[in-house]
Design a protein around this motif. Structure first.
Motif, short mmCIF file in Angstrom:
data_model
loop_
_atom_site.label_atom_id
_atom_site.label_comp_id
_atom_site.label_asym_id
_atom_site.label_seq_id
_atom_site.Cartn_x
_atom_site.Cartn_y
_atom_site.Cartn_z
N GLY A 197 -14.07 6.72 -10.41
CA GLY A 197 -12.74 6.55 -11.07
C GLY A 197 -12.22 7.79 -10.48
N VAL A 198 -10.81 7.63 -9.99
CA VAL A 198 -10.00 8.83 -9.84
C VAL A 198 -8.75 8.90 -10.58
N THR A 199 -8.43 10.13 -10.50
CA THR A 199 -7.31 10.34 -11.82
C THR A 199 -6.03 9.73 -11.12
N PRO A 238 3.73 -6.18 -12.54
CA PRO A 238 2.92 -5.03 -12.50
C PRO A 238 1.63 -5.46 -13.35
N VAL A 239 0.48 -4.80 -12.67
CA VAL A 239 -0.77 -4.81 -13.34
C VAL A 239 -1.70 -3.52 -13.38
N ILE A 283 0.89 -1.19 -0.20
CA ILE A 283 -0.04 -0.05 0.04
C ILE A 283 0.95 1.20 0.14
N HIS A 284 0.46 2.45 -0.84
CA HIS A 284 1.17 3.36 -0.95
C HIS A 284 0.33 4.70 -0.79
N HIS A 285 0.94 6.08 -0.95
CA HIS A 285 0.25 7.12 -0.37
C HIS A 285 -0.63 7.41 -1.77
N GLY A 286 -0.28 6.90 -2.76
CA GLY A 286 -1.52 7.12 -3.99
C GLY A 286 -2.79 6.58 -3.65
N HIS A 287 -2.50 5.36 -3.06
CA HIS A 287 -4.17 4.60 -2.51
C HIS A 287 -4.41 5.39 -1.35
N LEU A 288 -3.82 5.95 -0.53
CA LEU A 288 -4.63 6.80 0.78
C LEU A 288 -5.20 8.00 0.38
N THR A 301 -11.75 3.13 -7.73
CA THR A 301 -10.70 2.69 -8.73
C THR A 301 -9.88 3.77 -9.45
N GLY A 302 -8.85 3.51 -9.30
CA GLY A 302 -7.79 4.61 -10.25
C GLY A 302 -8.18 4.32 -11.83
N ALA A 303 -7.70 5.48 -12.49
CA ALA A 303 -7.87 5.19 -13.88
C ALA A 303 -7.62 4.33 -14.80
N CYS A 305 7.57 1.06 -6.15
CA CYS A 305 8.06 0.68 -4.75
C CYS A 305 8.86 -0.47 -4.55
N ARG A 306 8.30 -1.62 -5.16
CA ARG A 306 9.04 -2.96 -5.39
C ARG A 306 10.38 -2.89 -5.74
N ASP A 307 10.41 -2.20 -6.85
CA ASP A 307 11.61 -2.27 -7.64
C ASP A 307 12.57 -1.30 -6.91
N ALA A 341 -2.31 14.45 -7.46
CA ALA A 341 -1.56 13.73 -8.39
C ALA A 341 -0.39 13.00 -7.63
N MET A 342 -0.56 11.93 -7.47
CA MET A 342 0.62 10.94 -6.84
C MET A 342 1.28 10.11 -7.90
N ALA A 343 2.21 10.13 -8.39
CA ALA A 343 2.97 9.48 -9.23
C ALA A 343 3.60 8.19 -8.45
N GLN A 390 -5.77 -11.45 -12.35
CA GLN A 390 -5.12 -10.83 -13.45
C GLN A 390 -3.55 -10.49 -13.14
N LYS A 391 -3.12 -10.93 -12.17
CA LYS A 391 -1.62 -10.56 -11.91
C LYS A 391 -0.80 -11.84 -11.67
N GLY A 392 0.38 -11.68 -11.78
CA GLY A 392 1.28 -13.06 -11.46
C GLY A 392 1.39 -13.17 -10.01
P1 ATP Z 1 0.93 -2.53 -9.04
O1 ATP Z 1 1.84 -1.69 -9.77
O2 ATP Z 1 1.39 -3.55 -8.41
O3 ATP Z 1 -0.41 -2.62 -10.02
P2 ATP Z 1 -0.77 -0.09 -8.20
O4 ATP Z 1 0.12 1.05 -7.49
O5 ATP Z 1 -1.27 0.02 -9.47
O6 ATP Z 1 0.23 -1.59 -7.98
P3 ATP Z 1 -2.98 -1.76 -7.10
O7 ATP Z 1 -3.03 -2.41 -5.50
O8 ATP Z 1 -2.97 -2.43 -8.32
O9 ATP Z 1 -1.91 -0.68 -6.88
O10 ATP Z 1 -4.10 -0.74 -7.00
C1 ATP Z 1 -5.29 -0.75 -6.35
C2 ATP Z 1 -6.35 0.56 -6.81
O11 ATP Z 1 -5.68 1.82 -6.52
C3 ATP Z 1 -6.55 0.72 -8.20
O12 ATP Z 1 -7.99 0.93 -8.29
C4 ATP Z 1 -5.47 1.68 -8.84
O13 ATP Z 1 -5.91 2.24 -10.15
C5 ATP Z 1 -5.56 2.51 -7.75
N1 ATP Z 1 -4.21 3.26 -7.66
C6 ATP Z 1 -2.93 2.90 -7.45
N2 ATP Z 1 -2.06 3.80 -7.40
C7 ATP Z 1 -2.57 5.19 -7.55
C8 ATP Z 1 -2.25 6.40 -7.52
N3 ATP Z 1 -1.04 6.41 -7.46
N4 ATP Z 1 -3.39 7.13 -7.76
C9 ATP Z 1 -4.71 7.08 -7.90
N5 ATP Z 1 -5.08 5.50 -7.76
C10 ATP Z 1 -4.30 4.70 -7.80
#
Ligand code: ATP
Ligand code: MG
Length: 201
Positions: A131-133, A200-201, A16-21, A106-108, A164-166, A156-158, A46-48
């Motif tokens: 759906g979020v950007t 990645p997926v 989990i990372h700050h993009g999710h949060l 869900t992210g874009a 993170c794993r890499d 925007a959180m790139a 859909q992931k390995g």
């Molecule tokens: P991976 O690279 O392993 O696919 P990920 O960063 O895409 O990891 P997931 O666990 O696959 O994270 O994503 C869970 C949900 O969070 C998905 O809907 C994804 O679109 C969304 N999400 C992930 N990272 C972000 C981000 N930086 N900004 C907005 N939404 C995000």
């Protein structure tokens, strides 16, 4: 008590990372949600290979513990077989009841592929989708049934779990990309160190 408004944030969370949060926090505020439930996937179909479910679950708990509106559910990791979001939504519906309003976040990138998910149309009817950007992906609902989804701009959180794993595998820091407790947990468990990292997926 009026019907509860529940956000659902599905993900592999590896880690989990700050993009999710930030996405969850922004949607919680925008939609006046009573809570957001983070649901780590079991085996994502859909992931390995992914890290053990228990590690991903605990990192999600650590990352969300300080927010009174954030919760974590084990429904997907405790269900046998691959995780399908239609099952997640059915389980959430039975937990929160027929009156609850469910908002699936869900992210874009995920939204763009959502019609490939199992029972997609039934799934889109089982919750309202948000759906979020996400940097690097176009956010569009052109491919989706009318009124099934709301598009929301979030800070925007790139950041991706893959990056993170890499970074950990390359010996680079992930401080400030993931919560401090998650950095410490990754180190404690030695996650993402060697090769054989997940795709990645
Ligand atoms: P991976 O690279 O392993 O696919 P990920 O960063 O895409 O990891 P997931 O666990 O696959 O994270 O994503 C869970 C949900 O969070 C998905 O809907 C994804 O679109 C969304 N999400 C992930 N990272 C972000 C981000 N930086 N900004 C907005 N939404 C995000
Ligand atoms: Mg992803």
């Amino acid at each position: 008590m009026s019907a509860r408004r529940i956000g659902i944030m599905g993900g592999t969370f590896d880690p989990i990372h700050h993009g999710h949060l930030v996405a969850a926090s922004e949607v919680q505020a925008r939609f006046d949600l009573d809570e957001v439930v983070f649901v780590p996937t079991g085996q994502p179909y859909q992931k390995g290979r992914v890290s053990p479910a228990e590690d991903r679950y605990l990192m999600t708990v650590i990352a969300t513990a300080s927010n009174p509106r954030f919760h974590v559910s084990r429904v997907d990791i405790d269900r046998d077989g691959p995780t399908y979001t239609i099952d997640t939504l059915r389980d959430m519906r039975s937990v929160y009841g027929a009156d609850a309003s469910l908002f699936f976040i869900t992210g874009a990138d995920a939204l763009n592929r959502i019609l490939s998910w199992r029972d997609a149309l039934e799934m889109l009817a089982a919750a309202h989708f948000v759906g979020v950007t996400r940097p690097g992906f176009e956010l569009t609902d052109d491919h989706l049934p009318e009124d099934s989804v709301t598009l929301v701009e979030v800070p925007a959180m790139a950041i991706s779990s893959t990056a993170c794993r890499d970074r950990v595998a390359a010996g680079e820091p992930v401080w400030y990309l993931v919560p401090d407790g998650v950095v410490q947990y990754i180190n404690k468990r030695g996650l993402y160190r060697g090769s054989g990292n997940v795709t990645p997926v």
